[in-house]
Structures are given as structure tokens and as C-alpha cells.
Design a protein around this motif. Sequence first.
Motif, PDB file in Angstrom:
ATOM      1  N   LEU A 138       0.860  -1.182   0.000  1.00 54.47           N
ATOM      2  CA  LEU A 138       0.000   0.000   0.000  1.00 54.47           C
ATOM      3  C   LEU A 138       0.904   1.242   0.000  1.00 54.47           C
ATOM      4  O   LEU A 138       2.089   1.158   0.322  1.00 54.47           O
ATOM      5  N   ASP A 159       1.524   3.509   1.954  1.00 58.93           N
ATOM      6  CA  ASP A 159       2.299   3.853   3.152  1.00 58.93           C
ATOM      7  C   ASP A 159       3.256   2.730   3.552  1.00 58.93           C
ATOM      8  O   ASP A 159       3.802   2.726   4.644  1.00 58.93           O
ATOM      9  N   LEU A 177      -3.229   3.861  -7.918  1.00 65.11           N
ATOM     10  CA  LEU A 177      -3.545   4.759  -6.798  1.00 65.11           C
ATOM     11  C   LEU A 177      -3.575   4.030  -5.457  1.00 65.11           C
ATOM     12  O   LEU A 177      -3.510   4.657  -4.412  1.00 65.11           O
ATOM     13  N   PHE A 178      -3.695   2.714  -5.505  1.00 66.22           N
ATOM     14  CA  PHE A 178      -3.785   1.956  -4.253  1.00 66.22           C
ATOM     15  C   PHE A 178      -2.467   1.249  -3.934  1.00 66.22           C
ATOM     16  O   PHE A 178      -2.433   0.357  -3.094  1.00 66.22           O
ATOM     17  N   ALA A 238     -16.844   9.779  -2.541  1.00 73.37           N
ATOM     18  CA  ALA A 238     -16.612   8.445  -1.960  1.00 73.37           C
ATOM     19  C   ALA A 238     -15.297   7.871  -2.485  1.00 73.37           C
ATOM     20  O   ALA A 238     -14.514   7.282  -1.734  1.00 73.37           O
ATOM     21  N   MET A 239     -15.044   8.067  -3.789  1.00 68.61           N
ATOM     22  CA  MET A 239     -13.791   7.549  -4.356  1.00 68.61           C
ATOM     23  C   MET A 239     -12.591   8.239  -3.711  1.00 68.61           C
ATOM     24  O   MET A 239     -11.592   7.600  -3.369  1.00 68.61           O
ATOM     25  N   ALA A 249     -12.531   9.605  -0.787  1.00 71.34           N
ATOM     26  CA  ALA A 249     -12.436   9.168   0.610  1.00 71.34           C
ATOM     27  C   ALA A 249     -11.704   7.827   0.707  1.00 71.34           C
ATOM     28  O   ALA A 249     -10.836   7.638   1.561  1.00 71.34           O
ATOM     29  N   ILE A 250     -12.031   6.916  -0.187  1.00 74.38           N
ATOM     30  CA  ILE A 250     -11.356   5.609  -0.180  1.00 74.38           C
ATOM     31  C   ILE A 250      -9.872   5.800  -0.466  1.00 74.38           C
ATOM     32  O   ILE A 250      -8.996   5.266   0.207  1.00 74.38           O
ATOM     33  N   ARG A 251      -9.615   6.608  -1.456  1.00 77.12           N
ATOM     34  CA  ARG A 251      -8.236   6.871  -1.827  1.00 77.12           C
ATOM     35  C   ARG A 251      -7.445   7.465  -0.644  1.00 77.12           C
ATOM     36  O   ARG A 251      -6.312   7.064  -0.361  1.00 77.12           O
ATOM     37  N   GLU A 277      -7.996   7.153   2.560  1.00 76.81           N
ATOM     38  CA  GLU A 277      -7.748   6.184   3.627  1.00 76.81           C
ATOM     39  C   GLU A 277      -6.624   5.234   3.239  1.00 76.81           C
ATOM     40  O   GLU A 277      -5.827   4.833   4.068  1.00 76.81           O
ATOM     41  N   ILE A 278      -6.594   4.880   1.961  1.00 79.43           N
ATOM     42  CA  ILE A 278      -5.570   3.939   1.513  1.00 79.43           C
ATOM     43  C   ILE A 278      -4.228   4.663   1.339  1.00 79.43           C
ATOM     44  O   ILE A 278      -3.165   4.105   1.562  1.00 79.43           O
TER      45      ILE A 278
END
Lengths: 362, 484
Positions: B171, B173, B203-204, B439-440, B442-444, B446-447
Motif C-alpha cells: 500500500l 504507506d 492509486l492503491f 466516496a472515491m 475518501a477511499i483513496r 484512507e488507503i
Amino acid sequence: MVEKQPIVNELIDLVKMQERVWVRGGGSKPSLSANGGEIQFDLRRLSGLIEYDPGEYTFTAWAGTPIKEIAAVLAEHQQYLPFDPLFIEEGSTLGGTIVANTAGSGRYRYGGVRDFLIGIQFVDGRGELIRGGGKVVKNASGFDLPKFFVGSLGRYGVLVETTWKVFPQPFDYANIQVTYLSAADLQQASFALATSPLEMDVQDWMPQDDRWVLDIRMGGLPDVIPSRLERLTQFLNDHSQPVDFLIGRGPEETAKWRDQNSCRWQPNDTILVKIPLNPQKLTELETIIDRYPRRYTAAGNTAWVAVDTLDHLPRQLDAVGLTGLVLRGDQLDEPIIGRRKGMPLAQRVKRALDPNGVFGEV
Amino acid sequence: MDSIQFYQRLQQIFPDKRCLTRDVDLLPYESDALTAFRAKPAAVVIPENEEEVIAAVKLCYEAGVPFVARGSGTSLSGGSLPIRDGLVIALNRLNRIKHIDPEQRTAVVEPGVINLKITEAVERFGLYYAPDPSSQLICTIGGNVAFNSGGAHCLKYGMTSNHILGLKVVLPDGEVVEFGSSSLEGVGIGPDLIGLFIGSEGLFGIALEITVRLMPRPEVYRTVLAAYRDLETAGNAVAAVVASGLLPGAMEIMDRLALKAAEIAVKAGYPAGAEAVLIVELEGEKQQVEAEFVQLNEVIHASGAYEIQVAQNEAQRAKIWKGRKGAFSSVGRLSPDYVVQDGVVPRSQLGKALAEISRLSDAYGLDVANVFHAGDGNLHPLILYDGRVEGALEHAEKLAGEILRLCIRLGGTITGEHGVGLEKRDYMPELFSESDLEAMVAIRREIDPKMIANRGKKLPQGEAPALSSHGLHPLEKKGVISRE
Ligand SMILES: Cc1cc2nc3c(=O)[nH]c(=O)nc-3n(C[C@H](O)[C@H](O)[C@H](O)COP(=O)(O)OP(=O)(O)OC[C@H]3O[C@@H](n4cnc5c(N)ncnc54)[C@H](O)[C@@H]3O)c2cc1C
């Protein structure tokens, strides 16, 4: 048709107001509905086909639509969802099938729920209505949230609307049951088939008394089914040691798979657990479950077992690195048992879509 | 951490020859196959194992330096374009096929493995890796995963996402996560993280190890080519084949301009005077395919085709496909430059979409060639222009934008397989609502809390580097690869 938007708004308000929201679909997998909470929203209120153009081979329907209704409409146009959604007869809905990821025997050839779901709309934990995917069969824009929702157990949002691709259904089917003396003999046959060009729609395995049965379903054009059956039989004779062949055709054949995809073999008062595996782990898993009624679909890649207690199974599965999902027969706080993978990533998505845990924990 | 410290730390992980910082060394990495864009990274590192990839990602996270994973750089949407002053992590040396399991029909591979190499490695077992982007001679499986790449033969068994069972990823991080399995069920239980990761365009984070599903090679193919006097009739023939209940392995259309190019380049022997040809290929078990072929013949004969060719042997089949697969690079012979779009429309709207593209082409005074995956409604209009003419690229991009909007209007999407990348991110708000995009994001977040993984791509934000025209991918010019 009842106007559905007010119902969607009601759901949104509920999510915005409550600290914890429980919903239910068709109720065909009781272990997954309301683990401890009181149902506040019945998804069957969001039911019905929204859009279906047979020439397009896609349809959109509310998430609470019973699949039986959809299957009937598709059948009029010789179309179907090839993965054999489970528990159609028991009232399973589109949404429930997505979040529980319950594909039956037909999963083997063209893939499972994930491979046919192309678009969703859901209410997330903040009460936002969100769309993922789309209505066309190929789509690389945005993140693939439809796939993410498959198996999500409703913990990231409540599905409202779903769009699917469908396939032309074969005009005819045949079933061939091949008996082997042991699981090892059956696996030898299955491994030979794996690299052969012979095509089958279903390849199930099941223990029967002290023998094992390879249960194959083949779909296609009626004219060539007999010669394909003959060829398959020949192949199995050449590459393995079958002790018996039994061929099924016609309405009985259809009924057999209908029963199979309702797990009619599951005895009353037992707990049904789904366990995905690499069939090379079959022997290991068998030592844990061999005293229970069970069946394998997708060429041994998914085990379905009817246990009478869950006292030991979670720990035993964990020990062999497998995961299980309790579908029917018991209500646990956590229907996922055994080894879990990918949690750090799942938790991050949870924080994004349901930061306050309105739909429970991951 | 300042940039000097960042470089020092980088050099502790990578020897000089695998840590490029000089302008001349960086040049080949400055763009991908969307050559209109270009950006200079701070450095390019070339890891040889996954530990080095993880170390590089961790360092980027610590320093807040953006990074881009790079496979072969064949992205057509600017996906692998460097981020200015960021790090490029080039994965081509992670190219080991770690494990092949013919009985379970899986292989475990590193991300830098070339798509076609997987098939080559498993052919001896009668198996192949199904998704076949026409760049498959050079593109990597890691790039395919990032874009959910497709190909001509994805109609029946699906795109990349339908063929990946397990992933190990780092990921953004630095945390390493594994999900999926070697079971045909893949994830099986719990949310389908494989599905989420595939198509996330880098992106992930970075895929380190990929478990792919293999398929038995079809026993026979039956390939038919039908020629039509107009494009619409060809489009209707697609609908007729689909409606007949057949499920072909491939269904492709080429229009007059694409045919002309293919004819010049590979002399495929396509029927003269055709406004469009349709290629339909059945694949599978012999008896079944032969029976389906009878049915297909009836449909095609009733479809208004004025000439029908049936491949009688493997050589003739190969010839038909050579023209199709080479069509894009052949177009390079008709025009110095082109942009290719990748929108999708509902299959019933194909005729309308093509008519509208033709109208737009006239209105803009730009030739547009069409070569596309008709079976799933995935258009590939190639807009021809001359990059040497001031403003020509912008004019072509404008037409491309109109075509994307057309696809959205007709109920489709802006990309079927090439990804949003840098090129199409500004169209995302026309396709998705504000809350969908939030939402996209937000997911991005967090990841990737620092938003360092392929920053500025896919989601509508950030600033694009200035457009400048640079012609075809070098390998395309040589005719080694072609666009599809
Ligand atoms: C001539 C030509 C023909 C083409 N034909 C087709 C076609 O038929 N179908 C099709 O779908 N596409 C096609 N493409 C587009 C392109 O080949 C595909 O998108 C391919 O998957 C890119 O692979 P790559 O190794 O070149 O990736 P790159 O271009 O290097 O990278 C693409 C994206 O993947 C990311 N990435 C790379 N490796 C990893 C990793 N290990 N983990 C996470 N992210 C990673 C990058 O950051 C970038 O965002 C074509 C391109 C060309 C030039």
C-alpha cells in the motif's frame, strides 16, 4: 409500480439518524441477517426490474428483487445468470446474493457473482447515495465498487440498485455422474480435465457412501450433446478409473440442479458453511469435515458443509489457513470464521464508507 | 526530509546503476504511450526484488514524495506518466514466473512479467492466459492489473479482473497486504479486494505478486469475416449475432479508413470496397463450435454482407487477425499522429454512436478511423491529425472530448480498458455525481493518506502538464506493437 424514491429516502434518513442499522433481504441465509439486532429496514420493499433490454444482455433491478422473478423474465429470452445464484427457490434477492457472494454450481465455467455484476447504487454509512460501475459490460472508469461489494456482508453500505450482465442460456443440458472409489481417483480425473479442451458448465464433487462422485453438467446445442457426452466418457475412461457412469437428461436433470442450488441436501438443524479452497488442500479439509454431509462445487474450489456445531470449526479452519462463511443454521456475531486475509485494506475502505460503524464492524 | 536526504536514502537502497537521476537517463521515462504528455521525474529506480520496491515506497511515504509504478510504459491514458519531481519505480526486472500449477490452472508471477510470456510458459500444458491486449508482446501483467486491461478475446471469459485470483500488494504507506488465494474462488469470502485493486490505476499501491488463472487452450477456432457496404449494417450484424444466442470469443469491426491502413501495412486481403468488416470468431470444443458455426453462417448470410470469408486454416485465421491487430499502427501510415479514444456504449447504440462520430469527424474536418471491440460496445475511434500544425493536437483533443460526451449521453462510459489516467480525469464529473467522486476520494485518502501513489491521475484534481505532441510510441513506429 410503486414509486421507489421515497423508500430510498426513508433508508437514507434511517442511516443518518441511527447509530446502528440492520437490514434484511429475502431471508434465505438467516445467519447473515440481523446478527443480534432488530431489523429496521426490509429490502424487499425495494423490489422490481427497472430496465431490461434483451438485445443488450444487461438488466437493472432494485437490490431487493427476488432472483426468481428475474430468472423468469430472463428465461423468456433464453438468457440467464450463469453462476447459479443460490437459494432462488427460498426467495434470495439480488442484493443478498451479492453481499453473501453465493454462487452455486454454475460458478465453475464463466465465474461468480463478481464476474456478472457491473453496476451498483448504495447508501453508505454517512447516508450518501453512491453509484459505482455503470450499465455497460466494459468499464474502466472509477474504482470497481461493484466487485468490492461482492462478499461485503452489507458492512460498507446498503445496496439499492444493481446492474448485471447476462449470457445466452444453452438450449440443452446433460448431466453425467461418474463414480470413483476414492477422492484421489476423482481428483486424478479432474486434473486431467483441467488441461483438456473439453468444456463443462459445472463440475461438482461429492462423497457418496464410501465413494466419490464427479458430477458434471454440460450445456450446448442439442444435436451435439450426445457426441460430446460420448467423448467425455471416453476421456474419463482413458485418464482415470471410473467405476460407474450415470447420465441424466430432460426435466429431471433441470430439477436436480434446482435442488442442488437450493442446497436441498443440507439436513435440517444443521449449519451450512461455505469454504473456498484450492482443491490440493482437499485432504487436509476432509480430515476436519469428513463426518458431515458436504459437497464441493467449482471443481473442488468451494466446499459446502453442513455441520452440527461450530465449536471447533473456526479454530480448525484457521489452523489449515482456510476461511469459512456461515450461511444458514446459526446466528453468530461474526459469520466469517477461520483465517481472514486483507483486513488492513478492508478496514481502510470501511473507514471511508462507514466511518461510524452504522453497519457494524468489518 | 529534504531532497538531498531523500536522494541519499534512495542511494542506500539502490546501487547507482539502478537509481537514475541524470537527465539523459530519465528521458526514456518521461512519457508513456500517450506521448502528448511529458514530465520529468526526480529519479527512476529499478528494483530487482519486492523488498526493494517496499523500501522505495516506504521512503516515499516518509519523505512525502509522490511515486508512479511503471511497467512497460504502454499506457494510452497517461497512467504511467511520471509525476513532476516524483519517483518512478520501474518494475521490469521483477519478471519471474514463480510458480506454475497446471492442475489447478494457476501461475504466480511478479508484476513485471510480460503478458505474453505467461502464455508462452504454460503452453506446454495446453493452457494460456486469456486477456490479450494487442500490446501483449510488451505490456506487463502489473500494468494490466492497474488498468483491468482487455483485448479482442475478452467477450466470453472477461478482462484482467476476471482472471486474477490472488494479489500481494504494498500500500502507499508501505504496509504489505495479501488477499485472494489460489482457489478459483479468489477472495471468496469478505469484500472482493481483488476487484477493488484491479483497475485502481496505481492509486492503491503496487502489486508485488499476482496469482493468475489460466485457461485450457480452445480446441478449435472458427473465424468469419464479413464485408458490408455501410457501417450501420455491420453494427446491426453484431446485434443479430448476439440475439441468436451465440457467445463468440471475439467480435470486432474495422471501418473503411482502418481497412485501408491495414491493407497498406499488412496486405490482409480484406474485401475491396468495404465500408466495414466484421470479424466473428467462435472458440471452444470441436463439436459444439462446428454446430454453432452452422448457426453463425445463417445469421451472417442474412445480415446483408456482400462478401463472406471463412478462414479455412490457421494461416488464413492468422492473416485476418494480423490485419485487425495491426490496424492501429497501420493508421500511423495514413497520418503522422493520432489520438485514440476508448469509450463504451450500450451495444444497441453502436450504430447511432458511429453515425454521430462520422458527423463529428466531418464537422471538425478530421479523419477518424474506427477499429473496435464491437461485441462489448467498446469503441476505439482514432482521430488523425498532424502534430506539426499549430493547434492541431488541441483540435483533435476537443473532438475526442465530444466523443467521450457522446458515449456518456448514450448511457455508456469514457473508458472500457485504457483507463482514465491523466487524459480523461476531467470527464469524470460528467460521468459520476459529486457524492460518487467524494466516496472515491475518501477511499483513496484512507488507503493513501498522503496521496503520493500516482498523484494527479484518475480522479479529477491537480494540474496537467502542458500538452505537447511527440508522435507514436517508439515501438509502434517500428511496428513491434500496435494499438487496439
Ligand atoms: C500499441 C498499443 C496497443 C494497446 N492495446 C491495448 C489493448 O488491446 N487493450 C488494452 O486494454 N490496452 C491496450 N493498450 C494499453 C496498455 O498496453 C495497457 O494499459 C497495459 O496494461 C499497460 O501495461 P504497461 O506494462 O505498459 O503499464 P504502464 O503503462 O507502465 O503502466 C500503466 C499503469 O499501471 C500502473 N502500474 C504498472 N505496474 C504496476 C504494478 N505492479 N502495480 C500497480 N500499478 C502498476 C502504472 O502506475 C500506470 O498507472 C495498448 C497500448 C499500446 C501502446
